[in-house]
Design a protein around this motif. Sequence first.
Motif, mmCIF file in Angstrom:
data_model
loop_
_atom_site.group_PDB
_atom_site.id
_atom_site.type_symbol
_atom_site.label_atom_id
_atom_site.label_comp_id
_atom_site.label_asym_id
_atom_site.label_seq_id
_atom_site.Cartn_x
_atom_site.Cartn_y
_atom_site.Cartn_z
ATOM 1 N N GLY A 10 -35.127 26.040 -21.345
ATOM 2 C CA GLY A 10 -34.216 27.057 -20.851
ATOM 3 C C GLY A 10 -34.738 27.676 -19.575
ATOM 4 O O GLY A 10 -35.644 27.140 -18.935
ATOM 5 N N SER A 11 -34.149 28.819 -19.224
ATOM 6 C CA SER A 11 -34.521 29.530 -18.006
ATOM 7 C C SER A 11 -35.126 30.877 -18.357
ATOM 8 O O SER A 11 -34.569 31.602 -19.183
ATOM 9 C CB SER A 11 -33.293 29.737 -17.121
ATOM 10 N N VAL A 12 -36.254 31.182 -17.734
ATOM 11 C CA VAL A 12 -36.910 32.465 -17.949
ATOM 12 C C VAL A 12 -37.438 32.991 -16.629
ATOM 13 O O VAL A 12 -37.606 32.241 -15.665
ATOM 14 C CB VAL A 12 -38.078 32.371 -18.954
ATOM 15 N N GLN A 13 -37.732 34.285 -16.613
ATOM 16 C CA GLN A 13 -38.361 34.882 -15.445
ATOM 17 C C GLN A 13 -39.866 34.677 -15.510
ATOM 18 O O GLN A 13 -40.424 34.449 -16.604
ATOM 19 C CB GLN A 13 -38.035 36.372 -15.398
ATOM 20 N N PRO A 14 -40.535 34.750 -14.389
ATOM 21 C CA PRO A 14 -41.998 34.654 -14.386
ATOM 22 C C PRO A 14 -42.600 35.671 -15.353
ATOM 23 O O PRO A 14 -42.158 36.827 -15.413
ATOM 24 C CB PRO A 14 -42.365 34.961 -12.938
ATOM 25 N N GLY A 15 -43.597 35.218 -16.090
ATOM 26 C CA GLY A 15 -44.213 36.060 -17.105
ATOM 27 C C GLY A 15 -43.582 35.916 -18.480
ATOM 28 O O GLY A 15 -44.125 36.431 -19.464
ATOM 29 N N GLY A 16 -42.465 35.239 -18.540
ATOM 30 C CA GLY A 16 -41.771 35.052 -19.813
ATOM 31 C C GLY A 16 -42.373 33.955 -20.663
ATOM 32 O O GLY A 16 -43.367 33.319 -20.285
ATOM 33 N N SER A 17 -41.744 33.736 -21.807
ATOM 34 C CA SER A 17 -42.238 32.747 -22.773
ATOM 35 C C SER A 17 -41.106 31.838 -23.230
ATOM 36 O O SER A 17 -39.936 32.238 -23.262
ATOM 37 C CB SER A 17 -42.826 33.457 -24.001
ATOM 38 N N LEU A 18 -41.497 30.634 -23.573
ATOM 39 C CA LEU A 18 -40.587 29.678 -24.197
ATOM 40 C C LEU A 18 -41.358 28.888 -25.234
ATOM 41 O O LEU A 18 -42.581 28.716 -25.124
ATOM 42 C CB LEU A 18 -39.995 28.706 -23.170
ATOM 43 N N ARG A 19 -40.603 28.394 -26.203
ATOM 44 C CA ARG A 19 -41.211 27.579 -27.253
ATOM 45 C C ARG A 19 -40.452 26.260 -27.335
ATOM 46 O O ARG A 19 -39.266 26.251 -27.626
ATOM 47 C CB ARG A 19 -41.131 28.321 -28.581
ATOM 48 N N LEU A 20 -41.182 25.186 -27.084
ATOM 49 C CA LEU A 20 -40.599 23.850 -27.160
ATOM 50 C C LEU A 20 -40.965 23.206 -28.498
ATOM 51 O O LEU A 20 -42.100 23.344 -28.959
ATOM 52 C CB LEU A 20 -41.104 22.963 -26.027
ATOM 53 N N SER A 21 -40.008 22.497 -29.084
ATOM 54 C CA SER A 21 -40.269 21.791 -30.335
ATOM 55 C C SER A 21 -39.935 20.315 -30.184
ATOM 56 O O SER A 21 -39.026 19.947 -29.440
ATOM 57 C CB SER A 21 -39.434 22.389 -31.469
ATOM 58 N N CYS A 22 -40.673 19.510 -30.907
ATOM 59 C CA CYS A 22 -40.471 18.060 -30.900
ATOM 60 C C CYS A 22 -40.383 17.584 -32.342
ATOM 61 O O CYS A 22 -41.279 17.876 -33.145
ATOM 62 C CB CYS A 22 -41.626 17.382 -30.179
ATOM 63 N N VAL A 23 -39.316 16.878 -32.654
ATOM 64 C CA VAL A 23 -39.157 16.295 -33.981
ATOM 65 C C VAL A 23 -38.904 14.803 -33.832
ATOM 66 O O VAL A 23 -38.398 14.351 -32.803
ATOM 67 C CB VAL A 23 -38.007 16.957 -34.764
ATOM 68 N N GLY A 24 -39.244 14.064 -34.854
ATOM 69 C CA GLY A 24 -39.050 12.628 -34.817
ATOM 70 C C GLY A 24 -37.895 12.200 -35.690
ATOM 71 O O GLY A 24 -37.566 12.855 -36.673
ATOM 72 N N SER A 25 -37.278 11.100 -35.320
ATOM 73 C CA SER A 25 -36.208 10.497 -36.109
ATOM 74 C C SER A 25 -36.513 9.026 -36.278
ATOM 75 O O SER A 25 -36.774 8.323 -35.303
ATOM 76 C CB SER A 25 -34.865 10.683 -35.395
ATOM 77 N N GLY A 26 -36.534 8.579 -37.521
ATOM 78 C CA GLY A 26 -36.806 7.174 -37.760
ATOM 79 C C GLY A 26 -38.275 6.855 -37.952
ATOM 80 O O GLY A 26 -38.632 5.697 -38.178
ATOM 81 N N PHE A 27 -39.130 7.863 -37.832
ATOM 82 C CA PHE A 27 -40.553 7.671 -38.085
ATOM 83 C C PHE A 27 -41.180 9.013 -38.404
ATOM 84 O O PHE A 27 -40.566 10.056 -38.206
ATOM 85 C CB PHE A 27 -41.252 7.015 -36.891
#
Length: 124
Positions: A10-27
């Motif tokens: 997504g979009s954030v301002q400097p100093g902000g936070s984001l959380r990325l997630s990764c999930v698998g399909s088929g394994f």
Amino acid sequence: QVQLVESGGGSVQPGGSLRLSCVGSGFTLNYYAIGWFRQAPGKEREAVSCIGSDGSSSTYYVDSVKGRFNISRDSSRDTVTLQMTNLKPEDTAVYYCAAAMNIDRLPMGAVAFWGQGTQVTVSS
């Protein structure tokens, strides 16, 4: 069909936070070392952070994100998360999740599977 799916960009301002997630399909993600890579416009793809397969304590961070990003694995959910804090404009890029058999060569791009990527934009 084997797939890696990223979410949380997504979009954030400097100093902000984001959380990325990764999930698998088929394994099962837990059996693989997982890495987060990013590619900014006009730049080469680089490894941002990696974590060993379930049960391994090995992690890797590129110098530019040390102290700001944290990678973790939720074995019960078969998910890998990249928590990004104190984001800077230079963190703007498409972030990709990648799976490999082991962490040793993962930061150098020895990847078995790639996700499709999620956009992270840091701007005021």
